[in-house]
Write an enzyme that holds these catalytic residues in place. Sequence first.
Site, PDB file in Angstrom:
ATOM      1  N   ASN A  19       0.872  -1.177   0.000  1.00  0.00           N
ATOM      2  CA  ASN A  19       0.000   0.000   0.000  1.00  0.00           C
ATOM      3  C   ASN A  19       0.909   1.227   0.000  1.00  0.00           C
ATOM      4  O   ASN A  19       1.417   1.617   1.045  1.00  0.00           O
ATOM      5  CB  ASN A  19      -0.902  -0.028   1.240  1.00  0.00           C
ATOM      6  CG  ASN A  19      -1.763   1.219   1.344  1.00  0.00           C
ATOM      7  OD1 ASN A  19      -1.849   2.006   0.403  1.00  0.00           O
ATOM      8  ND2 ASN A  19      -2.399   1.400   2.496  1.00  0.00           N
ATOM      9  N   TRP A  20       1.068   1.798  -1.191  1.00  0.00           N
ATOM     10  CA  TRP A  20       1.995   2.926  -1.301  1.00  0.00           C
ATOM     11  C   TRP A  20       1.425   4.225  -0.742  1.00  0.00           C
ATOM     12  O   TRP A  20       2.138   5.223  -0.633  1.00  0.00           O
ATOM     13  CB  TRP A  20       2.395   3.132  -2.765  1.00  0.00           C
ATOM     14  CG  TRP A  20       3.394   2.155  -3.278  1.00  0.00           C
ATOM     15  CD1 TRP A  20       4.053   1.193  -2.557  1.00  0.00           C
ATOM     16  CD2 TRP A  20       3.876   2.038  -4.623  1.00  0.00           C
ATOM     17  NE1 TRP A  20       4.907   0.495  -3.373  1.00  0.00           N
ATOM     18  CE2 TRP A  20       4.823   0.997  -4.646  1.00  0.00           C
ATOM     19  CE3 TRP A  20       3.591   2.711  -5.811  1.00  0.00           C
ATOM     20  CZ2 TRP A  20       5.476   0.608  -5.820  1.00  0.00           C
ATOM     21  CZ3 TRP A  20       4.244   2.338  -6.975  1.00  0.00           C
ATOM     22  CH2 TRP A  20       5.178   1.296  -6.975  1.00  0.00           C
ATOM     23  N   LYS A  21       0.105   4.249  -0.488  1.00  0.00           N
ATOM     24  CA  LYS A  21      -0.544   5.486  -0.008  1.00  0.00           C
ATOM     25  C   LYS A  21      -0.213   6.629  -0.977  1.00  0.00           C
ATOM     26  O   LYS A  21      -0.123   6.386  -2.186  1.00  0.00           O
ATOM     27  CB  LYS A  21      -0.129   5.768   1.442  1.00  0.00           C
ATOM     28  CG  LYS A  21      -0.347   4.540   2.332  1.00  0.00           C
ATOM     29  CD  LYS A  21      -0.228   4.811   3.796  1.00  0.00           C
ATOM     30  CE  LYS A  21      -0.443   3.503   4.554  1.00  0.00           C
ATOM     31  NZ  LYS A  21      -0.453   3.685   6.011  1.00  0.00           N
ATOM     32  N   HIS A 104      -9.702   1.271   4.044  1.00  0.00           N
ATOM     33  CA  HIS A 104      -8.501   1.526   4.850  1.00  0.00           C
ATOM     34  C   HIS A 104      -8.850   2.515   5.962  1.00  0.00           C
ATOM     35  O   HIS A 104      -9.642   3.437   5.767  1.00  0.00           O
ATOM     36  CB  HIS A 104      -7.377   2.072   3.964  1.00  0.00           C
ATOM     37  CG  HIS A 104      -6.065   2.103   4.683  1.00  0.00           C
ATOM     38  ND1 HIS A 104      -5.739   3.095   5.568  1.00  0.00           N
ATOM     39  CD2 HIS A 104      -5.024   1.240   4.685  1.00  0.00           C
ATOM     40  CE1 HIS A 104      -4.541   2.834   6.077  1.00  0.00           C
ATOM     41  NE2 HIS A 104      -4.088   1.708   5.556  1.00  0.00           N
ATOM     42  N   GLU A 106      -7.331   4.956   7.110  1.00  0.00           N
ATOM     43  CA  GLU A 106      -7.101   6.371   6.783  1.00  0.00           C
ATOM     44  C   GLU A 106      -8.273   6.925   5.985  1.00  0.00           C
ATOM     45  O   GLU A 106      -8.667   8.081   6.165  1.00  0.00           O
ATOM     46  CB  GLU A 106      -5.767   6.509   6.031  1.00  0.00           C
ATOM     47  CG  GLU A 106      -4.592   6.318   6.980  1.00  0.00           C
ATOM     48  CD  GLU A 106      -3.317   5.811   6.330  1.00  0.00           C
ATOM     49  OE1 GLU A 106      -3.192   5.853   5.091  1.00  0.00           O
ATOM     50  OE2 GLU A 106      -2.432   5.352   7.091  1.00  0.00           O
ATOM     51  N   GLU A 176      -5.986  -4.670  10.344  1.00  0.00           N
ATOM     52  CA  GLU A 176      -4.987  -3.629  10.580  1.00  0.00           C
ATOM     53  C   GLU A 176      -5.328  -2.852  11.851  1.00  0.00           C
ATOM     54  O   GLU A 176      -6.125  -1.901  11.802  1.00  0.00           O
ATOM     55  CB  GLU A 176      -4.947  -2.651   9.393  1.00  0.00           C
ATOM     56  CG  GLU A 176      -4.519  -3.287   8.097  1.00  0.00           C
ATOM     57  CD  GLU A 176      -3.864  -2.272   7.166  1.00  0.00           C
ATOM     58  OE1 GLU A 176      -2.740  -2.546   6.727  1.00  0.00           O
ATOM     59  OE2 GLU A 176      -4.452  -1.211   6.928  1.00  0.00           O
ATOM     60  N   GLY A 182       1.880   2.569  10.730  1.00  0.00           N
ATOM     61  CA  GLY A 182       2.827   3.673  10.611  1.00  0.00           C
ATOM     62  C   GLY A 182       3.505   4.061  11.911  1.00  0.00           C
ATOM     63  O   GLY A 182       4.175   5.086  11.986  1.00  0.00           O
ATOM     64  N   SER A 221       2.817  -1.905  10.461  1.00  0.00           N
ATOM     65  CA  SER A 221       4.257  -1.969  10.732  1.00  0.00           C
ATOM     66  C   SER A 221       4.857  -3.337  10.423  1.00  0.00           C
ATOM     67  O   SER A 221       5.728  -3.823  11.156  1.00  0.00           O
ATOM     68  CB  SER A 221       4.560  -1.533  12.177  1.00  0.00           C
ATOM     69  OG  SER A 221       4.152  -0.181  12.386  1.00  0.00           O
ATOM     70  N   GLY A 242       2.595  -0.976   4.425  1.00  0.00           N
ATOM     71  CA  GLY A 242       2.661   0.437   4.067  1.00  0.00           C
ATOM     72  C   GLY A 242       4.099   0.886   3.915  1.00  0.00           C
ATOM     73  O   GLY A 242       4.739   0.679   2.887  1.00  0.00           O
ATOM     74  N   GLY A 243       4.645   1.469   4.966  1.00  0.00           N
ATOM     75  CA  GLY A 243       5.969   2.092   4.904  1.00  0.00           C
ATOM     76  C   GLY A 243       7.045   1.211   4.292  1.00  0.00           C
ATOM     77  O   GLY A 243       7.814   1.663   3.424  1.00  0.00           O
TER      78      GLY A 243
HETATM   79  P1  PGA Z   1       2.405   0.492   7.749  1.00  0.00           P
HETATM   80  O1  PGA Z   1       0.980   0.725   6.995  1.00  0.00           O
HETATM   81  O2  PGA Z   1       2.974  -0.789   7.219  1.00  0.00           O
HETATM   82  O3  PGA Z   1       3.215   1.705   7.360  1.00  0.00           O
HETATM   83  O4  PGA Z   1       2.113   0.432   9.206  1.00  0.00           O
HETATM   84  C1  PGA Z   1       0.101  -0.348   6.781  1.00  0.00           C
HETATM   85  C2  PGA Z   1      -1.160   0.161   6.124  1.00  0.00           C
HETATM   86  O5  PGA Z   1      -1.604   1.275   6.445  1.00  0.00           O
HETATM   87  O6  PGA Z   1      -1.745  -0.534   5.267  1.00  0.00           O
END
Ligand code: PGA
Length: 259
Positions: A19-21, A104, A106, A176, A182, A221, A242-243
């Site tokens: 997930n590159w956001k 998601h 977010e 999640e 994050g 994470s 994500g990250g």
């Molecule tokens: P993260 O994000 O790996 O940076 O914690 C995961 C996500 O939001 O899908």
Amino acid sequence: MSETEAPRDGSRRPLVAANWKMHKTTGEAERFIAALLGRGVPNGIDAVVCPPYTALVATIESAGGSPLGICAQNVHEEESGAFTGEVSIPMLADVGATGSIVGHSERRRLYNETDEALARKVPALLAAEMLAILCCGETESERDAGETEAVLRRQLEADLAGVADGDLGRVVIAYEPIWAIGTGRTATPQQAQEACAFIRGLIADRSAGAAVAIRIVYGGSVKPANAAELFALADVDGGLVGGASLDPGDFGQICRAAG
Ligand code: PGA
């Protein structure tokens, strides 16, 4: 054998999604895919990259001929219409995208994505034979209050209400915990396993067959250092990253941990 030592059901194909956001231009996406494919993606898993819309075509073209799936990070449930700023499932299909993340945290928190909308988005993706990666998870205060299972039940009952029991096994659920996204605070293997087992139980209440088939992945994470332990858990069938998915070396290592 404790719950966190039980083996995974090998009939479920692991899935690891990046997930590159709101990261990566077209050039950055192209360089990432070249580097990832150069290092090799393991057989036997579904590796998926979810770029922002603007990089979808470049990512799809770069990944052409490879087994990578390329999905969006959000999609609108209607085919077309007066929905400024939105993108439809036929539009994703038109460029060769193979599915979308939906729900998601977010998007739920910052853009008011509702369970009602998700109840339309998930069946619409399935009807188009696309991958639906549905996210769910509790906040830290909900976990502290002992409400994790109630939150997961509420989200998934609502979000999957429009999916026929026989189709549930085609959904991918990403558990999640919001406090782990994050933050560098990964859920412990026990926390991840308990929540994913609970989710599988919710699916079993509707269909025993779907509960065996459905893939439930962990997100929050996930890093090269913790991926193998998480992906070995009985009810964890991969990860939403994500990250650590922004770096092709790290993402490749995480894919190999699932392979
Ligand atoms: P993260 O994000 O790996 O940076 O914690 C995961 C996500 O939001 O899908």
